[in-house]
Design a protein around this motif. Structure first.
Motif, mmCIF file in Angstrom:
data_model
loop_
_atom_site.group_PDB
_atom_site.id
_atom_site.type_symbol
_atom_site.label_atom_id
_atom_site.label_comp_id
_atom_site.label_asym_id
_atom_site.label_seq_id
_atom_site.Cartn_x
_atom_site.Cartn_y
_atom_site.Cartn_z
ATOM 1 N N ILE A 87 35.056 32.029 26.876
ATOM 2 C CA ILE A 87 35.169 33.191 27.384
ATOM 3 C C ILE A 87 34.221 34.214 27.124
ATOM 4 C CG2 ILE A 87 37.065 35.254 26.880
ATOM 5 C CD1 ILE A 87 38.957 32.998 25.959
ATOM 6 N N ALA A 88 33.708 33.958 26.177
ATOM 7 C CA ALA A 88 32.377 34.919 25.696
ATOM 8 C C ALA A 88 31.180 34.578 26.848
ATOM 9 C CB ALA A 88 31.806 34.376 24.350
ATOM 10 N N LEU A 89 30.970 33.518 27.320
ATOM 11 C CA LEU A 89 29.831 33.386 28.177
ATOM 12 C C LEU A 89 30.270 33.946 29.617
ATOM 13 C CD1 LEU A 89 28.544 29.724 27.327
ATOM 14 C CD2 LEU A 89 27.406 31.844 27.253
ATOM 15 N N LEU B 168 47.596 33.198 30.347
ATOM 16 C CA LEU B 168 47.529 34.427 29.549
ATOM 17 C C LEU B 168 46.159 34.880 29.749
ATOM 18 C CD1 LEU B 168 49.027 36.713 28.308
ATOM 19 C CD2 LEU B 168 49.117 35.447 26.209
ATOM 20 N N LEU B 169 45.331 34.082 29.153
ATOM 21 C CA LEU B 169 43.941 34.554 29.267
ATOM 22 C C LEU B 169 43.420 34.694 30.175
ATOM 23 C CD1 LEU B 169 42.580 31.514 26.605
ATOM 24 C CD2 LEU B 169 42.720 33.962 26.118
ATOM 25 N N PHE B 170 43.806 34.036 31.567
ATOM 26 C CA PHE B 170 43.311 34.338 32.903
ATOM 27 C C PHE B 170 43.799 35.756 33.359
ATOM 28 C CE2 PHE B 170 44.129 33.505 37.462
ATOM 29 C CZ PHE B 170 42.839 33.627 37.774
ATOM 30 N N ILE C 116 36.362 27.521 35.092
ATOM 31 C CA ILE C 116 36.308 28.059 33.925
ATOM 32 C C ILE C 116 37.825 28.030 33.230
ATOM 33 C CG2 ILE C 116 36.065 30.146 32.353
ATOM 34 C CD1 ILE C 116 33.932 30.659 34.671
ATOM 35 N N PHE C 117 38.781 28.314 33.860
ATOM 36 C CA PHE C 117 40.075 28.538 33.267
ATOM 37 C C PHE C 117 40.886 27.574 33.423
ATOM 38 C CE2 PHE C 117 38.649 33.047 33.765
ATOM 39 C CZ PHE C 117 38.959 33.666 32.825
ATOM 40 N N ALA D 26 47.770 37.828 37.673
ATOM 41 C CA ALA D 26 46.816 36.703 37.244
ATOM 42 C C ALA D 26 47.820 35.621 36.266
ATOM 43 C CB ALA D 26 45.592 36.859 36.649
ATOM 44 N N LEU D 27 48.538 36.076 35.510
ATOM 45 C CA LEU D 27 49.230 35.281 34.554
ATOM 46 C C LEU D 27 50.329 34.368 35.520
ATOM 47 C CD1 LEU D 27 50.546 34.644 31.826
ATOM 48 C CD2 LEU D 27 51.991 36.727 32.117
#
Length: 277
Positions: A17-19, A179-181, A152-153, A194-195
């Motif tokens: 996530i940071a990258l 949720l992160l997405f 990524i997700f 997106a969720l």
């Protein structure tokens, strides 16, 4: 040993996530800086202009570049394994119904958001409209975003989460990745969309072990949004679904019914065709 594995997985989730955020931010700020330097415009003026929908080509190109860098990095580091195995199984039916799911979900999803009174903020709307007007905008939204975000997700984040949870908690892993997405989009309207989309994409990844069906669904979803904006710009003036049907409620509900006739069979077909991975 198990605790060490869990901590390692959490570390990688934070790293991914940071990258993703860092690469996007650095490339976009550099692109704005280069544009400001070449055009002899104050950096802050360009930055503020981007939030108002101006200098969209610069934003679109930087989004494409940051997406490509992220894709190469995640594939090269094998954080999201890429294989031809799934494609060699000739999953044409699954890919077709993934596309149909994307087509069938557009109108019902928009109808639900309107009932929930969810709308983009003015700044996000300006940026979104600016991107949609640019040819490079389609490369960013319609091509790079579906590939990059699935890598990524789903390919990295969901794969890691599935490894952390027992199989009976699979849906928790799928929900957390979705949720992160959603949260990474940075606003309530896109977060909700997106969720919901992320849950469908996560389900498809879990059942197939491949990001390919998700890329197809994601591509169709984003491409339709881009096409609607450019071919029927009047539909985005007030953002209401009924505008697409020239103010006719009867036609709108007819369109929703037709969409459901595509959406529901698509879900059943995918459930039958996708082998549990």
């Amino acid at each position: 040993m198990e605790q060490k594995k869990t901590l390692n997985s959490i570390f990688h989730l934070i790293l991914y996530i940071a990258l993703y955020i860092l690469i996007q931010s650095i490339v976009q700020f550099l692109a704005i800086g280069i544009y400001a330097f070449l055009k002899d415009i104050d950096y802050i003026v360009v930055l503020r202009g981007v939030t108002k929908g101006f200098y969209s080509q610069t934003l679109a190109i930087s989004t494409v570049l940051s997406g490509m860098i992220t894709i190469v990095l995640f594939v090269k580091m094998k954080w999201s394994p890429v294989s031809r195995n799934y494609l060699q199984s000739r999953p044409w039916g699954t890919l077709f119904w993934a596309a149909m799911l994307g087509i069938g979900s557009i109108l019902p999803a928009q109808f639900i958001y309107e009932q929930m009174e969810i709308a983009l903020s003015e700044t996000t709307q300006n940026i979104f409209e600016g991107l949609m007007k640019e040819p490079w905008g389609y490369a960013a939204v319609g091509i790079i975003a579906p590939v990059g975000e699935e890598i990524i997700f789903r390919g990295a984040i969901l794969r890691t989460l599935l490894g952390m949870f027992d199989k009976k908690f699979t849906w928790i892993a799928i929900f957390l990745s979705a949720l992160l997405f959603g949260v990474i989009h940075g606003n309530v309207a896109q977060c909700v969309h997106a969720l919901l989309l992320g849950i469908a994409l996560g389900w498809m990844y879990y059942r197939t072990g491949s990001i390919l069906p998700g890329i197809v669904l994601h591509w169709v979803n984003n491409s339709i949004a881009y096409a609607l904006y450019n071919l029927l710009p009047q539909t985005t003036d007030n953002g209401e679904l009924i505008t697409l049907f020239h103010g006719s409620e009867k036609m709108m509900y007819g369109g929703l019914f037709f969409s459901l006739c595509i959406l529901i069979p698509s879900i059943f077909q995918l459930a039958m065709r996708m082998k549990r991975h």
